[in-house]
Motif scaffolding. Structure first.
Motif, PDB file in Angstrom:
ATOM      1  N   LYS A   1     -62.388  12.261  58.703  1.00 26.99           N
ATOM      2  CA  LYS A   1     -63.128  13.415  58.513  1.00 26.99           C
ATOM      3  C   LYS A   1     -63.305  14.086  59.856  1.00 26.99           C
ATOM      4  O   LYS A   1     -63.475  13.383  61.076  1.00 26.99           O
ATOM      5  CB  LYS A   1     -64.355  13.113  57.979  1.00 26.99           C
ATOM      6  CG  LYS A   1     -64.411  13.047  56.473  1.00 26.99           C
ATOM      7  CD  LYS A   1     -65.898  12.940  55.652  1.00 26.99           C
ATOM      8  CE  LYS A   1     -65.435  12.556  54.344  1.00 26.99           C
ATOM      9  NZ  LYS A   1     -66.607  11.933  53.821  1.00 26.99           N
TER      10      LYS A   1
ATOM     11  N   ARG B   1     -65.657  17.309  61.304  1.00 28.12           N
ATOM     12  CA  ARG B   1     -67.010  18.130  60.863  1.00 28.12           C
ATOM     13  C   ARG B   1     -67.222  19.352  61.894  1.00 28.12           C
ATOM     14  O   ARG B   1     -67.262  19.234  63.063  1.00 28.12           O
ATOM     15  CB  ARG B   1     -68.273  17.309  61.045  1.00 28.12           C
ATOM     16  CG  ARG B   1     -69.414  18.169  60.606  1.00 28.12           C
ATOM     17  CD  ARG B   1     -70.942  17.207  60.428  1.00 28.12           C
ATOM     18  NE  ARG B   1     -70.678  16.088  59.578  1.00 28.12           N
ATOM     19  CZ  ARG B   1     -71.046  16.541  58.190  1.00 28.12           C
ATOM     20  NH1 ARG B   1     -71.449  17.804  57.807  1.00 28.12           N
ATOM     21  NH2 ARG B   1     -70.905  15.544  57.084  1.00 28.12           N
TER      22      ARG B   1
ATOM     23  N   ARG C   1     -60.917  16.841  55.661  1.00 28.01           N
ATOM     24  CA  ARG C   1     -60.786  15.530  55.650  1.00 28.01           C
ATOM     25  C   ARG C   1     -59.210  15.395  55.929  1.00 28.01           C
ATOM     26  O   ARG C   1     -58.254  16.160  55.315  1.00 28.01           O
ATOM     27  CB  ARG C   1     -60.660  14.869  54.348  1.00 28.01           C
ATOM     28  CG  ARG C   1     -60.132  13.370  54.177  1.00 28.01           C
ATOM     29  CD  ARG C   1     -60.698  13.038  52.726  1.00 28.01           C
ATOM     30  NE  ARG C   1     -60.386  11.715  52.577  1.00 28.01           N
ATOM     31  CZ  ARG C   1     -59.065  11.214  52.085  1.00 28.01           C
ATOM     32  NH1 ARG C   1     -58.299  12.170  51.972  1.00 28.01           N
ATOM     33  NH2 ARG C   1     -58.872   9.805  51.858  1.00 28.01           N
TER      34      ARG C   1
ATOM     35  N   ARG D   1     -67.976  23.313  57.955  1.00 29.27           N
ATOM     36  CA  ARG D   1     -67.453  22.714  56.714  1.00 29.27           C
ATOM     37  C   ARG D   1     -66.902  21.581  57.382  1.00 29.27           C
ATOM     38  O   ARG D   1     -66.839  21.172  58.530  1.00 29.27           O
ATOM     39  CB  ARG D   1     -66.364  23.607  56.582  1.00 29.27           C
ATOM     40  CG  ARG D   1     -65.401  24.079  57.401  1.00 29.27           C
ATOM     41  CD  ARG D   1     -64.379  25.067  56.932  1.00 29.27           C
ATOM     42  NE  ARG D   1     -63.824  25.775  58.057  1.00 29.27           N
ATOM     43  CZ  ARG D   1     -62.344  25.933  58.210  1.00 29.27           C
ATOM     44  NH1 ARG D   1     -61.633  25.588  57.421  1.00 29.27           N
ATOM     45  NH2 ARG D   1     -61.968  26.523  59.409  1.00 29.27           N
ATOM     46  N   VAL D   2     -66.619  20.744  56.506  1.00 28.61           N
ATOM     47  CA  VAL D   2     -65.850  19.383  56.700  1.00 28.61           C
ATOM     48  C   VAL D   2     -64.373  19.375  56.354  1.00 28.61           C
ATOM     49  O   VAL D   2     -64.162  19.822  55.114  1.00 28.61           O
ATOM     50  CB  VAL D   2     -66.752  18.529  56.065  1.00 28.61           C
ATOM     51  CG1 VAL D   2     -65.923  16.903  56.362  1.00 28.61           C
ATOM     52  CG2 VAL D   2     -68.049  17.977  56.311  1.00 28.61           C
TER      53      VAL D   2
ATOM     54  N   GLN E   1     -58.808  19.135  52.407  1.00 30.40           N
ATOM     55  CA  GLN E   1     -57.847  18.110  52.806  1.00 30.40           C
ATOM     56  C   GLN E   1     -56.915  18.802  53.503  1.00 30.40           C
ATOM     57  O   GLN E   1     -56.440  19.963  53.201  1.00 30.40           O
ATOM     58  CB  GLN E   1     -57.345  17.584  51.580  1.00 30.40           C
ATOM     59  CG  GLN E   1     -58.210  17.296  50.592  1.00 30.40           C
ATOM     60  CD  GLN E   1     -58.022  15.714  50.162  1.00 30.40           C
ATOM     61  OE1 GLN E   1     -57.472  14.729  50.870  1.00 30.40           O
ATOM     62  NE2 GLN E   1     -58.799  15.470  49.016  1.00 30.40           N
TER      63      GLN E   1
ATOM     64  N   GLU F   1     -71.596  22.794  50.835  1.00 31.08           N
ATOM     65  CA  GLU F   1     -70.729  22.565  52.154  1.00 31.08           C
ATOM     66  C   GLU F   1     -69.182  22.667  51.671  1.00 31.08           C
ATOM     67  O   GLU F   1     -68.863  22.029  50.338  1.00 31.08           O
ATOM     68  CB  GLU F   1     -70.949  21.185  52.610  1.00 31.08           C
ATOM     69  CG  GLU F   1     -70.259  21.049  53.965  1.00 31.08           C
ATOM     70  CD  GLU F   1     -70.920  19.781  54.653  1.00 31.08           C
ATOM     71  OE1 GLU F   1     -71.328  20.103  55.834  1.00 31.08           O
ATOM     72  OE2 GLU F   1     -70.917  18.599  54.197  1.00 31.08           O
ATOM     73  N   ARG F   2     -68.485  23.178  52.322  1.00 31.09           N
ATOM     74  CA  ARG F   2     -66.936  23.180  51.695  1.00 31.09           C
ATOM     75  C   ARG F   2     -66.121  21.962  52.622  1.00 31.09           C
ATOM     76  O   ARG F   2     -66.489  21.716  53.609  1.00 31.09           O
ATOM     77  CB  ARG F   2     -66.268  24.351  52.295  1.00 31.09           C
ATOM     78  CG  ARG F   2     -66.534  25.942  51.645  1.00 31.09           C
ATOM     79  CD  ARG F   2     -66.063  26.840  52.315  1.00 31.09           C
ATOM     80  NE  ARG F   2     -66.374  28.218  51.691  1.00 31.09           N
ATOM     81  CZ  ARG F   2     -65.666  28.564  50.731  1.00 31.09           C
ATOM     82  NH1 ARG F   2     -64.404  27.701  50.442  1.00 31.09           N
ATOM     83  NH2 ARG F   2     -65.683  29.557  50.145  1.00 31.09           N
ATOM     84  N   SER F   3     -65.347  21.486  51.616  1.00 30.57           N
ATOM     85  CA  SER F   3     -64.424  20.446  52.285  1.00 30.57           C
ATOM     86  C   SER F   3     -62.870  20.506  51.721  1.00 30.57           C
ATOM     87  O   SER F   3     -62.658  20.717  50.782  1.00 30.57           O
ATOM     88  CB  SER F   3     -65.146  19.001  51.532  1.00 30.57           C
ATOM     89  OG  SER F   3     -64.217  17.875  52.265  1.00 30.57           O
TER      90      SER F   3
END
Ligand code: GTP
Ligand code: MG
Length: 205
Positions: free
Chosen positions: A47, A49, A56, A53-54, A6, A2-4
């Motif tokens: 966050k 979702r 932040r 991807r998620v 900011q 999973e990509r996260s």
């Protein structure tokens, strides 16, 4: 995997339009009827979702009072997203929103994703609870509200608090290349949508 990412997001708009209330709804799913004015700015994270991807969000909730205007560039500098808020019951707040959009388009990151949010829609949308306080026929009220949002009330109906027709604000948003929402921090209508629609426009990497 999973990509996260900011995402730095700033809220701008006239005092008391409901910026902090929108953030409180998004971050805590709460509402405060007598929220105190923001001094300087507040920082919150949340966050978001999406399917793939998620994100932040790092949220800068700025103060709308005029004496804080000069601080704004510190908060929108390097921002990848902005939510410019006005109050649908106050026409002058849309004019203020337009000046924020112009300032962002001149001074902020050229790739910034900007959303325009017309808040306090609960004050102009008839609901079961609000109609109990009047003697008007709620059926007619609801029909008119959905069919002709820009028209003034006809005889027998309570005068609408709406000062900004949805069509007018939406046309401006389209022309200026902004996402557009009508929201209520009080009921939650449209609030999560602002952040998920922005998230979809943030490029991956
Ligand atoms: P500044 O921090 O001074 O810039 O104001 P703000 O834009 O952050 O406004 P804030 O969230 O403090 O809200 C101002 C007032 O409007 C508060 O009393 C809120 O409870 C009220 N309010 C905010 N959003 C809504 C809404 O969607 N509906 C209604 N009915 N009231 C709202
Ligand atoms: Mg505030």
């Amino acid at each position: 995997t999973e990509r996260s990412v900011q995402v730095k997001l700033v809220l701008l708009g006239e005092a008391a339009v409901g910026k902090s209330s929108i953030v409180l709804r998004f971050v805590s799913n709460e509402f405060q009827a007598n929220k105190e004015p923001t001094i300087g700015a507040a920082f919150l994270t949340q966050k978001c979702r999406l399917e793939d991807r998620v994100l932040r969000y790092e949220i800068w909730d700025t103060a709308g009072q005029e004496r804080f205007h000069s601080l704004a560039p510190m908060y929108y500098r390097n921002a990848q997203a902005a939510v410019v808020v006005y109050d649908v019951t106050k026409a002058s707040s849309l004019e203020k929103a337009k000046t924020w959009v112009k300032e962002l388009q001149r001074q902020a990151n050229p790739n910034i994703v900007i959303a325009l949010a017309g808040n306090k829609i609960d004050l102009v949308t008839p609901s079961a609870s609000s109609s109990s306080s009047t003697t008007a026929e709620s059926e007619d009220e609801a029909d008119d509200a959905t069919a002709t949002p820009g028209e003034t009330a006809t005889s027998g109906e309570p005068e609408s608090l709406r000062q900004v027709p949805r069509d007018e604000a939406e046309a401006y948003a389209q022309e200026a290349g902004l996402l557009f929402f009508e929201t209520s921090a009080k009921t939650g209508d449209g609030v999560v949508e602002i952040f998920t629609e922005i998230a979809k426009k943030i490029p991956i990497d």
